[in-house]
Each structure stands twice: as structure tokens, then as C-alpha cells.
Design a protein around this motif. Sequence first.
Motif, short mmCIF file in Angstrom:
data_model
loop_
_atom_site.label_atom_id
_atom_site.label_comp_id
_atom_site.label_asym_id
_atom_site.label_seq_id
_atom_site.Cartn_x
_atom_site.Cartn_y
_atom_site.Cartn_z
N GLN A 67 0.83 -1.21 0.00
CA GLN A 67 0.00 0.00 0.00
C GLN A 67 0.86 1.26 0.00
O GLN A 67 0.57 2.20 -0.72
N SER A 68 1.91 1.26 0.80
CA SER A 68 2.77 2.45 0.84
C SER A 68 3.53 2.62 -0.47
O SER A 68 3.79 3.74 -0.90
N GLU A 69 3.86 1.50 -1.13
CA GLU A 69 4.53 1.57 -2.44
C GLU A 69 3.62 2.23 -3.47
O GLU A 69 4.08 3.01 -4.30
N ASN A 70 2.33 1.98 -3.40
CA ASN A 70 1.38 2.54 -4.35
C ASN A 70 1.11 4.02 -4.08
O ASN A 70 0.61 4.72 -4.97
N HIS A 71 1.42 4.53 -2.92
CA HIS A 71 1.11 5.91 -2.55
C HIS A 71 2.35 6.78 -2.42
O HIS A 71 2.26 7.88 -1.92
N ARG A 72 3.48 6.31 -2.88
CA ARG A 72 4.69 7.13 -2.81
C ARG A 72 4.69 8.17 -3.91
O ARG A 72 4.23 7.91 -5.02
N PRO A 73 5.23 9.35 -3.61
CA PRO A 73 5.33 10.39 -4.65
C PRO A 73 6.22 9.92 -5.80
O PRO A 73 7.21 9.22 -5.58
N ARG A 74 5.86 10.28 -7.00
CA ARG A 74 6.59 9.81 -8.19
C ARG A 74 7.86 10.64 -8.47
O ARG A 74 8.76 10.19 -9.11
#
Length: 85
Positions: free
Chosen positions: A74-81
Motif C-alpha cells: 500500500q505504501s509503495e502505491n502511494h509514494r510520490p513519483r
Amino acid sequence: MILRDHFFSNNLCLYVVRMSRSHTRSLLDAYELAIDEVVAACDGDVRGALRALMLVNEQLEQRLERMSAQLDDQSENHRPRGLLH
């Protein structure tokens, strides 16, 4: 006071040492009662009680690992690009 429950973990020992005596006794009494209940549930077989607790602990560790992996996903999917500045 001699800490009989050192085998639980170093963190528990440190926590128990910092508590008041009455609270410490209450906590240790609760552990003693829980141990008695587990042994009684295993018909007085201490090895059986230990085996049961080890199996439950293994299940809890596996559940914790799955939950941790889900949180990582979940945190991987919400990290800034990219950088924001």
C-alpha cells in the motif's frame, strides 16, 4: 523483587521493572493465571501447552508478516513519483 518472567523478552522485563510493585504483581498474577489456564486446557500436560503456545505464536508471526507485506504494498502505491521542489 526477583523477576521470574525474564524469559518473556527483554522488553517485557524492562517494562515490568518500571511499573509500581502493585501493578507488577497484578501483571505477573495475570500471567500466572493465563499459564495455569493453558496448562489446564492441555489436561495438565506442560509440554502440550508449550507446543500449543508455540503453534499459536507461529500463526501470529505469519499473520503479522502478511499484514506487514500488505502495508508495504500500500505504501509503495502511494509514494510520490518525483521530487516536489
